[in-house]
Design a protein around this motif. Structure first.
Motif, PDB file in Angstrom:
ATOM      1  N   TRP A 139       0.730  -1.253   0.123  1.00  0.00           N
ATOM      2  CA  TRP A 139       0.282   0.096   0.056  1.00  0.00           C
ATOM      3  C   TRP A 139       0.894   1.284  -0.161  1.00  0.00           C
ATOM      4  O   TRP A 139       0.700   2.355  -0.900  1.00  0.00           O
ATOM      5  N   TRP A 140       2.098   1.204   0.969  1.00  0.00           N
ATOM      6  CA  TRP A 140       2.830   2.400   0.957  1.00  0.00           C
ATOM      7  C   TRP A 140       3.603   2.739  -0.449  1.00  0.00           C
ATOM      8  O   TRP A 140       3.626   4.136  -0.637  1.00  0.00           O
ATOM      9  N   ASP A 141       3.829   1.583  -1.003  1.00  0.00           N
ATOM     10  CA  ASP A 141       4.393   1.776  -2.327  1.00  0.00           C
ATOM     11  C   ASP A 141       3.806   2.232  -3.524  1.00  0.00           C
ATOM     12  O   ASP A 141       4.036   2.849  -4.437  1.00  0.00           O
ATOM     13  N   LEU A 142       2.122   1.910  -3.354  1.00  0.00           N
ATOM     14  CA  LEU A 142       1.321   2.561  -4.400  1.00  0.00           C
ATOM     15  C   LEU A 142       0.678   3.964  -4.062  1.00  0.00           C
ATOM     16  O   LEU A 142       0.218   4.268  -4.933  1.00  0.00           O
ATOM     17  N   LEU A 143       1.058   4.337  -2.857  1.00  0.00           N
ATOM     18  CA  LEU A 143       0.248   5.548  -2.274  1.00  0.00           C
ATOM     19  C   LEU A 143       1.165   6.520  -3.371  1.00  0.00           C
ATOM     20  O   LEU A 143       2.017   6.761  -3.440  1.00  0.00           O
ATOM     21  N   SER A 144       0.215   7.678  -3.446  1.00  0.00           N
ATOM     22  CA  SER A 144       0.510   9.039  -4.222  1.00  0.00           C
ATOM     23  C   SER A 144       0.524  10.045  -2.935  1.00  0.00           C
ATOM     24  O   SER A 144      -0.221   9.925  -2.153  1.00  0.00           O
ATOM     25  N   PRO A 145       1.212  11.055  -3.496  1.00  0.00           N
ATOM     26  CA  PRO A 145       1.253  12.341  -2.497  1.00  0.00           C
ATOM     27  C   PRO A 145      -0.081  12.689  -1.915  1.00  0.00           C
ATOM     28  O   PRO A 145      -0.206  13.253  -1.029  1.00  0.00           O
ATOM     29  N   ASP A 146      -0.980  12.632  -2.735  1.00  0.00           N
ATOM     30  CA  ASP A 146      -2.312  13.199  -2.599  1.00  0.00           C
ATOM     31  C   ASP A 146      -3.196  12.257  -1.529  1.00  0.00           C
ATOM     32  O   ASP A 146      -4.213  12.551  -1.414  1.00  0.00           O
ATOM     33  N   GLY A 147      -2.652  11.140  -1.313  1.00  0.00           N
ATOM     34  CA  GLY A 147      -3.280  10.140  -0.419  1.00  0.00           C
ATOM     35  C   GLY A 147      -4.072   9.123  -1.106  1.00  0.00           C
ATOM     36  O   GLY A 147      -4.763   8.257  -0.562  1.00  0.00           O
ATOM     37  N   TYR A 148      -3.862   8.865  -2.468  1.00  0.00           N
ATOM     38  CA  TYR A 148      -4.456   7.727  -3.281  1.00  0.00           C
ATOM     39  C   TYR A 148      -3.876   6.569  -3.272  1.00  0.00           C
ATOM     40  O   TYR A 148      -2.557   6.607  -3.500  1.00  0.00           O
ATOM     41  N   GLY A 149      -4.466   5.601  -2.845  1.00  0.00           N
ATOM     42  CA  GLY A 149      -3.885   4.238  -2.780  1.00  0.00           C
ATOM     43  C   GLY A 149      -3.844   3.337  -3.970  1.00  0.00           C
ATOM     44  O   GLY A 149      -3.335   3.590  -5.056  1.00  0.00           O
ATOM     45  N   TYR A 150      -4.534   2.245  -3.756  1.00  0.00           N
ATOM     46  CA  TYR A 150      -4.690   1.223  -5.078  1.00  0.00           C
ATOM     47  C   TYR A 150      -5.297   1.873  -6.471  1.00  0.00           C
ATOM     48  O   TYR A 150      -6.391   2.574  -6.275  1.00  0.00           O
ATOM     49  N   PRO A 151      -4.532   2.014  -7.361  1.00  0.00           N
ATOM     50  CA  PRO A 151      -4.870   2.907  -8.655  1.00  0.00           C
ATOM     51  C   PRO A 151      -5.820   1.845  -9.588  1.00  0.00           C
ATOM     52  O   PRO A 151      -6.031   2.141 -10.644  1.00  0.00           O
ATOM     53  N   TRP A 152      -5.980   0.454  -9.174  1.00  0.00           N
ATOM     54  CA  TRP A 152      -6.727  -0.267 -10.222  1.00  0.00           C
ATOM     55  C   TRP A 152      -7.885  -1.144  -9.296  1.00  0.00           C
ATOM     56  O   TRP A 152      -7.865  -1.079  -8.211  1.00  0.00           O
ATOM     57  N   GLY A 153      -8.759  -1.622 -10.152  1.00  0.00           N
ATOM     58  CA  GLY A 153      -9.837  -2.427  -9.596  1.00  0.00           C
ATOM     59  C   GLY A 153     -11.048  -1.845  -9.121  1.00  0.00           C
ATOM     60  O   GLY A 153     -11.190  -0.580  -9.689  1.00  0.00           O
ATOM     61  N   ARG A 154     -11.864  -2.524  -8.453  1.00  0.00           N
ATOM     62  CA  ARG A 154     -13.254  -1.925  -8.062  1.00  0.00           C
ATOM     63  C   ARG A 154     -13.103  -0.740  -6.806  1.00  0.00           C
ATOM     64  O   ARG A 154     -12.078  -0.908  -6.384  1.00  0.00           O
ATOM     65  N   SER A 155     -14.158  -0.119  -6.775  1.00  0.00           N
ATOM     66  CA  SER A 155     -14.366   0.735  -5.638  1.00  0.00           C
ATOM     67  C   SER A 155     -13.163   1.682  -5.377  1.00  0.00           C
ATOM     68  O   SER A 155     -12.510   1.695  -4.363  1.00  0.00           O
ATOM     69  N   LEU A 156     -12.838   2.532  -6.513  1.00  0.00           N
ATOM     70  CA  LEU A 156     -11.781   3.319  -6.339  1.00  0.00           C
ATOM     71  C   LEU A 156     -12.322   4.769  -6.294  1.00  0.00           C
ATOM     72  O   LEU A 156     -13.411   5.006  -5.576  1.00  0.00           O
ATOM     73  N   GLY A 157     -11.672   5.642  -6.615  1.00  0.00           N
ATOM     74  CA  GLY A 157     -12.061   7.301  -6.580  1.00  0.00           C
ATOM     75  C   GLY A 157     -12.013   7.481  -4.920  1.00  0.00           C
ATOM     76  O   GLY A 157     -11.022   7.407  -4.298  1.00  0.00           O
ATOM     77  N   ALA A 158     -13.179   8.249  -4.258  1.00  0.00           N
ATOM     78  CA  ALA A 158     -13.221   8.811  -3.078  1.00  0.00           C
ATOM     79  C   ALA A 158     -12.930   7.333  -2.241  1.00  0.00           C
ATOM     80  O   ALA A 158     -12.367   7.527  -1.112  1.00  0.00           O
TER      81      ALA A 158
END
Length: 634
Positions: free
Chosen positions: A272-291
């Motif tokens: 999760w930490w390696d996926l994390l973007s500076p604005d706080g976005y985690g997993y960038p693929w799959g279901r239930s993303l966005g907010a």
């Protein structure tokens, strides 16, 4: 040099709130820089408490009566799945959070009791049940002194008991979920653990039986949970599932299961930490993303606050991710409608997120940040954290994480963070074969973005064969060969899927695809070689490069054609470096169509690469190569 320019005027402004460029992480990080802007714990606490007080009061005040329940609250429909159960949790959490039984002049325990009847009458299951259980527990473990329980009539108590029965979606005889993904074992486990903890259930053997079944992937040695065994659906639910099992095991006193899931949590938090973007976005693929992905970050940081043994980074950096995610969510929230901007222009949602669930998604947000903030503030107090950066800082990453590397199909994700470049390329399976959000595409690279829940070739070619079937080399791979330095990865498909068909059913067609992705500086290269064991004709091959860029400039240079896509967050050059067959390149403006909606905003333009009548012969492989180059805007 000849230039042609295509613009999608006015669309670039939509991206101001999207991801900023990225940097990265390792656990050994420096303390907060004294010259960088800092957040203060006290101010953040005041801000979140004020927001919750205002918004929850607005929602409660708009409910004039629950007999009958209103079809709308703050203008949003309340008729979607989990709606009243979710608000039960929101009210229970806030009652404990603010130490009050009254909100906007309404008696909260009385409201929750009536909502239990409403949810049960609507056939409430799974999350509605869990949230109802959490609402009851927020008033205390001892039912003899639990205000909500004590205010229920005998009939009301029986209704509440019936609502909290995990047998509504879990078959204890067959040890199976009833038409649900694997992560719902975590939901069932938490409901059963709360039931037992409150004394609503006395059957310890049944509780242990359910917990054992729910934790089976982890007790069998898996570090990552497949949400649709054995097809390889690995996404954000794997992390949520592991946390659910750990929480249920601790509540039920099953230290053996908590110990069994601990290695998974350690690895999943690192991922999760390696996926994390500076604005706080985690997993960038799959279901239930966005907010939801920003809510995940706040929940995960809260969890890590009280479970430091799983932390992938120092707490002040986790706090920076927490405040970054909160900032995005607060900016996404519309204080005039009192709702998240779930259906704003250009935002895509999975089919189950309907207008009927707009209220439910918003009240989920309110409940999640309440629970996360309680844990966060507890950890901050314990560790004396007074201030921290507004954004997390990271070190470089270049590695491949296998989710499953045993016999059969392989699954995993290539993780890259080099300076301001950051992307994740997953090799996993979606709900249907070749679903966009699960394709091997570098999510997060420059301005790339995938349309939500479509069967569409996002940087992965779809092949229409002579028999009329359309196939794709996706959904895991038959072989995955990461480079030792983590800067490239090769995947081989000997078995293909029919696009849009049932997931997890690859087939051999006498055709092999070998793809190598290589990062060189700011350029990502994708080279694909197709080999056939028998003569084959591909009627049509096509591939899309969907971009958040609203401006396209095409240049014909001595080095070949370059298509430059520009957005507010950066510029991406797309170039066909080589192809053993003719390729036509065109551009499409998506407008307000489903192909123009991504998890976090509009996809105004797409490049389409298309070929027809490709012939393949045994012993004569053919290949093509595409490059994507990222640049900062001038």
């Amino acid at each position: 040099m000849h230039r042609a320019v295509l613009s999608a005027a006015g669309l670039i402004a939509l991206f101001v709130a999207l991801l900023l460029g990225t940097r990265s992480d390792s656990f050994a990080q420096n303390p907060p820089r004294t010259d960088a802007p800092l957040a203060t714990t006290g101010t953040l606490d005041e801000q979140i408490r004020y927001f919750l007080r205002q918004e929850i009061a607005a929602h409660v005040a708009d409910i004039r009566s629950l007999d009958p329940p209103p079809d709308r609250v703050v203008g949003a429909l309340t008729t979607g799945e989990f709606s009243w159960g979710t608000f039960m949790r929101t009210l229970g959490d806030y009652s404990a959070f603010a130490s009050t039984n009254t909100i906007a002049g309404h008696d909260v325990p009385q409201m929750i009791g009536r909502m239990a009847e409403i949810e049960l009458s609507h056939g409430g299951k799974t999350w509605a049940q869990l949230y109802a259980a959490m609402a009851l527990r927020s008033y205390g473990r001892d039912l003899n002194h639990n205000v909500l329980w004590q205010r229920l009539s005998p009939e009301g108590r029986e209704t509440y008991r019936a609502l909290l029965d995990p047998g509504r979606f879990y078959d204890a005889t067959t040890h199976t979920l009833i038409h649900l993904p694997e992560n719902y074992f975590g939901v069932a486990a938490r409901i059963a653990a709360i039931d037992y903890d409150l004394g609503l259930s006395k059957d310890r053997a049944s509780l242990d039986d359910l917990l054992n079944r729910a934790a089976k992937q982890f007790t069998d040695g898996a570090l990552f949970a497949d949400d649709s065994l054995p097809t390889g659906r690995y996404d954000r639910y794997s992390n949520e599932y592991a946390r659910a099992i750990y929480d249920a095991a601790q509540l039920a006193g099953r230290e053996d299961l908590a110990k069994a899931v601990s290695p998974s949590l350690k690895e999943q938090m690192k991922l999760w930490w390696d996926l994390l973007s500076p604005d706080g976005y985690g997993y960038p693929w799959g279901r239930s993303l966005g907010a939801i992905s920003y809510m995940d970050t706040m929940e995960i940081v809260g969890f890590l606050g009280v479970h430091p043994e799983f932390r992938p980074a120092p707490f002040h950096q986790l706090a920076a991710a927490y405040v970054a995610a909160w900032t995005w969510l607060q900016n996404d929230f519309d204080e005039t409608t009192h709702l998240l901007s779930i259906f704003a222009f250009g935002k895509g949602d999975y089919g189950y997120i309907t207008k009927e669930r707009e209220w439910q998604q918003t009240t989920t947000f309110l409940a999640k940040i309440m629970a996360a903030h309680k844990m966060f503030m507890q950890a901050a107090a314990n560790e004396g954290l007074k201030q921290f950066p507004l954004r997390p800082s990271f070190g470089n990453v270049a590695r491949f994480e296998f989710f499953s590397n045993g016999p059969g199909r392989k699954f995993g994700v290539w993780l890259v963070r080099q300076g301001d470049m950051h992307f994740a390329l997953p090799l996993v399976t979606g709900p249907k074969a070749a679903t966009t959000d699960y394709q091997p595409m570098p999510y997060g690279f420059s301005s790339l973005a995938a349309p939500v829940e479509k069967i569409y070739p996002c940087l992965v070619p779809f092949l229409e064969m002579e028999d009329g079937r359309t196939i794709a080399a996706v959904d895991g791979a038959d072989e995955i060969r990461p480079a030792a330095d983590g800067m490239s990865v090769t995947a081989i498909w000997k078995r293909w899927v029919v696009t849009g068909a049932k997931a997890g059913e690859p087939m051999e067609l006498g055709l092999v695809s070998e793809v190598t992705w290589t990062l060189q500086g700011s350029t990502l290269r994708k080279r694909e070689t197709l080999s056939a064991s028998q003569p084959l004709v591909i009627r049509r091959l096509w591939l899309a490069v969907p971009s958040r860029g609203g401006h396209l400039e095409t240049a014909a240079t001595s080095g070949g054609r370059i298509d430059r896509l520009t957005s507010d967050t950066g510029t991406m050059d797309v170039q066909l470096k080589h192809a053993d067959w003719p390729v036509e390149i065109s551009a499409v403006a998506t407008g307000d169509s489903p192909l123009g909606r991504s998890d976090r905003g509009h996809i105004p333009l797409q490049l389409i690469l298309e070929s027809k009548g490709i012939t393949l012969s045994p012993g004569a492989p053919k290949s093509w190569e595409i490059t994507l180059s990222a640049h900062a805007n001038e």
